[in-house]
Design a protein around this motif. Structure first.
Motif, mmCIF file in Angstrom:
data_model
loop_
_atom_site.group_PDB
_atom_site.id
_atom_site.type_symbol
_atom_site.label_atom_id
_atom_site.label_comp_id
_atom_site.label_asym_id
_atom_site.label_seq_id
_atom_site.Cartn_x
_atom_site.Cartn_y
_atom_site.Cartn_z
ATOM 1 N N VAL A 1 -13.791 -42.159 4.138
ATOM 2 C CA VAL A 1 -13.751 -41.275 5.297
ATOM 3 C C VAL A 1 -12.605 -41.664 6.231
ATOM 4 O O VAL A 1 -11.944 -40.808 6.823
ATOM 5 C CB VAL A 1 -15.103 -41.306 6.039
ATOM 6 N N GLY A 2 -12.351 -42.978 6.338
ATOM 7 C CA GLY A 2 -11.320 -43.442 7.255
ATOM 8 C C GLY A 2 -9.944 -42.891 6.950
ATOM 9 O O GLY A 2 -9.151 -42.653 7.874
ATOM 10 N N ILE A 3 -9.615 -42.694 5.669
ATOM 11 C CA ILE A 3 -8.266 -42.201 5.332
ATOM 12 C C ILE A 3 -8.319 -40.967 4.441
ATOM 13 O O ILE A 3 -7.365 -40.709 3.705
ATOM 14 C CB ILE A 3 -7.418 -43.309 4.667
ATOM 15 N N LEU A 4 -9.381 -40.201 4.521
ATOM 16 C CA LEU A 4 -9.483 -39.026 3.652
ATOM 17 C C LEU A 4 -8.323 -38.059 3.888
ATOM 18 O O LEU A 4 -7.726 -37.530 2.937
ATOM 19 C CB LEU A 4 -10.821 -38.321 3.882
ATOM 20 N N VAL A 5 -8.000 -37.819 5.154
ATOM 21 C CA VAL A 5 -6.886 -36.926 5.472
ATOM 22 C C VAL A 5 -5.570 -37.518 4.968
ATOM 23 O O VAL A 5 -4.718 -36.812 4.415
ATOM 24 C CB VAL A 5 -6.821 -36.675 6.991
#
Length: 419
Positions: free
Chosen positions: A244-248
């Protein structure tokens, strides 16, 4: 006595109070799913930094770590319905500050992080009351089915709303979409207010500060299953936080999907699709194999999903891997919640539930997001995500080398449990 008592059989959602409870959670989740997409997109568009983007997940997790124990105490001490209504309204007011700041061209990444932290801190109190309330509406033996219904409905929302949000980002600003989330919190408050049955059992005495908190912690530490499941929950959440922390950032750097690309919504939705499958499987696996054995089986699958996702470079393959990871992760996470609800005495319910959530979402989740964010600014994003999956290997080893291997299929329930 209300006609829909604990002993009533038949479809769970025939109970109007449970329908209101589920509807409130799903409506709120729909808004939160919008925020799940918008917050990191906002920060990444303002900073272009993996570390800053990961700090959204860190801020949300730290809020749970700092307030979880006190939220559990408040939910056990005060009327849970009032706690949920008050926190819903508070979260709506906080979220409204982002679109207002954006409309006046005053929005900063720091503002977004402050709102992410504050809104999550408020949600911690809602979550403590909400998780403690479910066993007052549903018999303990039917909690796997109830949690499966809630998780299933929730993941349908999570599978569709992010895709719609991704499409809306093409024509609307990210900040304006947060108005939707604020409105859903107000709708949730109205539904909770309409629940007729009390969401607490009668208390025999006052709950006093640190001693009452320690009682909840002690229950987990002394329980032969929950103490191991709590450690495993931390490690599994570390893995989830790393995603979730670096999904983008992962979508941008690994798959070539950026803000304004219609595929971005499907990146977020893929996890939800997998979670729908996982929630469907969870209750069936638990009823057949028991909660502990279900965890033992699904932990290795979670690790495999994480590894394949981290190494994906083609967007369709990435979506499939992400969905598989989401399915296994949902089984493990929802099953852990069910186990705690089944074996915990009602007077301790909210405190025990928040200790479990603190160690996972308050400690493991932000730790994973922070570590992967720092790594992704110094190396390939896929490699950073892959390194963080070591936590799943550790969780699997702990589970299979611990007494969980010989735990009974059905764990003993407390004396106050309605079966």
């Amino acid at each position: 006595m209300h006609s829909y008592s604990h002993g009533a059989e038949g479809p769970l959602l025939r109970d109007p109070d449970l329908r209101r409870y589920v509807a409130a959670r799903l409506i709120s989740l729909a808004g939160t799913s919008v925020t799940f997409v918008v917050m990191p997109v906002l920060v990444y568009s303002l900073t272009s930094s993996a570390t800053w983007t990961a700090m959204v997940a860190v801020a949300e997790g730290v809020a749970y770590l700092l307030t979880g124990l006190w939220a559990g105490l408040a939910a056990d001490r005060f009327e849970r319905k009032r706690v949920m209504i008050g926190t819903d309204v508070g979260a709506a007011l906080v979220l409204f500050t982002i679109p207002i700041a954006a409309w006046f061209d005053q929005l900063t990444a720091f503002h977004v992080l402050i709102v992410a932290f504050t809104a999550q801190m408020i949600f911690v109190f809602f979550d403590a009351a909400n998780l403690g309330a479910l066993p007052t509406l549903v018999p303990r033996r039917r909690l796997p089915s109830a949690n499966s219904v809630i998780a299933g409905g929730g993941t349908v929302v999570e599978a569709t709303v992010p895709a719609l949000t991704g499409a809306l980002l093409v024509v609307m600003s990210p900040a304006s979409l947060l108005v939707i989330d604020a409105v859903t919190f107000l709708a949730s408050a109205l539904l909770v207010r309409a629940i007729i049955r009390p969401l607490n059992q009668a208390r025999t005495g006052p709950l006093r500060g640190k001693a009452a908190i320690a009682e909840g912690v002690s229950f987990i530490v002394k329980h032969p299953v929950l103490r191991y499941m709590t450690v495993i929950g931390f490690l599994v959440a570390f893995s989830g936080g790393s995603l979730v922390g670096i999904l983008v950032v992962w979508a941008d750097r690994n798959l070539g999907i950026q803000e304004g690309d219609w595929r971005l919504g499907f990146v977020f939705a893929a996890w939800g699709v997998g979670a729908v499958i996982g929630s469907f499987l969870m209750s069936r696996l638990v009823y057949r194999f028991g909660g502990v054995r279900t965890a033992l089986m699904c932990l290795p699958a979670t690790g495999v999903g994480g590894v394949i996702t981290a190494t994906s470079t083609y967007w369709i393959a990435g979506m499939v891997a992400l969905a598989a990871w989401g399915a296994a992760y949902m089984v493990v996470a929802a099953n852990s919640v069910t186990l705690r609800q089944q074996v915990t005495p009602e007077p301790l319910m909210s405190r025990v539930m928040t200790v479990g959530r603190m160690t996972s979402f308050g400690a493991g989740f932000p730790a994973g997001a922070l570590v992967v964010g720092l790594l992704a600014d110094t190396m390939d994003t896929g490699s950073a995500l892959l390194i963080c999956q070591v936590s799943i290997a550790a969780a699997t080893a702990i589970a299979w080398l611990s007494p969980l291997r010989t735990a009974p299929r059905h764990l003993p329930m407390p004396e106050d449990a309605t079966t």
